[in-house]
Design an enzyme around this catalytic site. Sequence first.
Site, mmCIF file in Angstrom:
data_model
loop_
_atom_site.group_PDB
_atom_site.id
_atom_site.type_symbol
_atom_site.label_atom_id
_atom_site.label_comp_id
_atom_site.label_asym_id
_atom_site.label_seq_id
_atom_site.Cartn_x
_atom_site.Cartn_y
_atom_site.Cartn_z
ATOM 1 N N ASN A 212 25.804 33.352 79.409
ATOM 2 C CA ASN A 212 26.240 34.091 80.598
ATOM 3 C C ASN A 212 27.704 34.476 80.408
ATOM 4 O OD1 ASN A 212 28.020 31.952 81.692
ATOM 5 N ND2 ASN A 212 26.104 30.803 81.738
ATOM 6 N N ASP A 281 20.431 27.285 83.496
ATOM 7 C CA ASP A 281 19.374 26.534 84.183
ATOM 8 C C ASP A 281 18.170 26.309 83.272
ATOM 9 O OD1 ASP A 281 20.808 26.379 86.525
ATOM 10 O OD2 ASP A 281 20.070 28.313 87.260
ATOM 11 N N LYS A 291 15.406 32.695 61.501
ATOM 12 C CA LYS A 291 15.648 33.918 62.280
ATOM 13 C C LYS A 291 14.321 34.620 62.599
ATOM 14 C CE LYS A 291 18.059 38.282 62.093
ATOM 15 N NZ LYS A 291 18.684 39.291 61.255
ATOM 16 N N PHE A 325 31.009 24.036 91.690
ATOM 17 C CA PHE A 325 31.315 25.464 91.789
ATOM 18 C C PHE A 325 29.986 26.200 91.816
ATOM 19 C CE2 PHE A 325 35.893 26.302 91.013
ATOM 20 C CZ PHE A 325 36.308 24.986 91.016
ATOM 21 N N LYS A 339 23.647 23.422 98.241
ATOM 22 C CA LYS A 339 23.941 22.610 97.050
ATOM 23 C C LYS A 339 24.828 21.410 97.406
ATOM 24 C CE LYS A 339 23.516 26.277 93.614
ATOM 25 N NZ LYS A 339 24.219 27.257 92.789
ATOM 26 N N LYS A 343 22.909 18.074 96.411
ATOM 27 C CA LYS A 343 23.414 17.440 95.176
ATOM 28 C C LYS A 343 24.419 16.324 95.467
ATOM 29 C CE LYS A 343 22.595 21.576 92.464
ATOM 30 N NZ LYS A 343 22.909 22.333 91.254
#
Length: 400
Positions: A212, A281, A291, A325, A339, A343
């Site tokens: 990301n 995730d 490959k 975050f 969250k 959590k």
Amino acid sequence: MDNILRGKNILLGITGGIAAYKAADLTSKLIRLGAKVKVIMTPSATKFVHPLTFQSLTENRVYLDVFGATETYEIGHISLAKWADLFVIAPATANIIGKAAAGIADDLLSTTMLSMEAKTVFAPAMNTVMYGKPVLQDNIKKLKEWGFGFIPPGKGRLACGDWGEGKLADVGIIIQHIEYHLSSKKDMEGLKVLVTAGPTHEAIDPVRYITNPSSGKMGYSIAASCIMRGAEVDLVTGPTNLEPPINARVYKTDSAIDMYNTVLKIFDRVDMVFMTAAVADYRVKETASKKIKKTDDSLILELVRNPDILRELGKRKRRQVLIGFAAETHDLENHAIGKLESKNLDFILGNDVSSDESGFGSDLNRGVLFIRGEGSVPIPMMNKKEFAHRIIDEVMKRIR
Ligand SMILES: Cc1cc2nc3c(=O)[nH]c(=O)nc-3n(C[C@H](O)[C@H](O)[C@H](O)COP(=O)(O)O)c2cc1C
């Protein structure tokens, strides 16, 4: 806590080494960060870079001579010493370190140093053999014991062609040291803090991965700010191109599982965790050992869930303060509060990453800090360094 350098008086001493040219970049960056800079050069330093460079950058005269440093009736070296919040000698030659250790004051720079009440910090730069000499190492040891600061030189190819230790520390590192010495707010002294930062790489095959756009800047800023405020910091980082903050213990990780295992090894001995890493995730169920060749028109990858690091820490936490975050593109408040509860976190910073000007990769950030059992505090757009301090201010207000 605002930008520490803004309005601070930095006296920059430049001595005669090849790295003197890098002092121009340092001067320019300090000024851009809001510091006021005055420059003293030794006669040898002026052989490497002309004082005019520093006169133009600082819009101040450059001080060169004990008997010519006065502007009015004042004694030059005394008034410069009184003016300075910090005296930074970059680059520092073996010669100036030797003179400082022996109390010699035979030019403006060394005389000012002896008159200085504020701290003096050396950034040594020299040939690796010179740097390794017992006399130089003894001088450094002695000066450290007397309270002088040192910015360790880097390793690499030196201007003389040799390889080894002795390269002037990068300007960014020198600036972090300056900030550290100038920051008087040490409200995190005695705290052990774990920070995670950056993206993770989830391998598809040996040459491809899923990731990301997280740059790691937010986590690195949090780590640097905690260090400035006196905390001991373990930084668990995914792959980034960033220079780690000074004095952080850095653990380089790659995948979410790698980061999970590393974090769990450290967690029991810390008091506070900032989970800023953008952890994937999902990972590829079976990573190809070779490959993957493009033989078919489409390729289906099966993804499986990664362990949720933050949720696991929430289950295991005893005394630890947990700050999560949450990067969201929509419905920020609901997702962040969800969250926070599910959590077992103490704080969560909800980050709107839908805008181009803040969030992933940017130097700016804005968000809302949600506090368990209390509500929320919006934090407006600002650079990530100041943003980090704002979050820490809010956390520290509630735990101390
Ligand atoms: C080309 C050249 C490069 C030098 N580079 C360094 C250096 O990187 N570090 C150092 O300690 N001395 C270096 N020296 C030696 C110093 O310039 C010399 O010790 C001088 O007396 C230092 O004076 P100062 O400490 O008053 O500036 C260099 C000398 C020359 C001629």
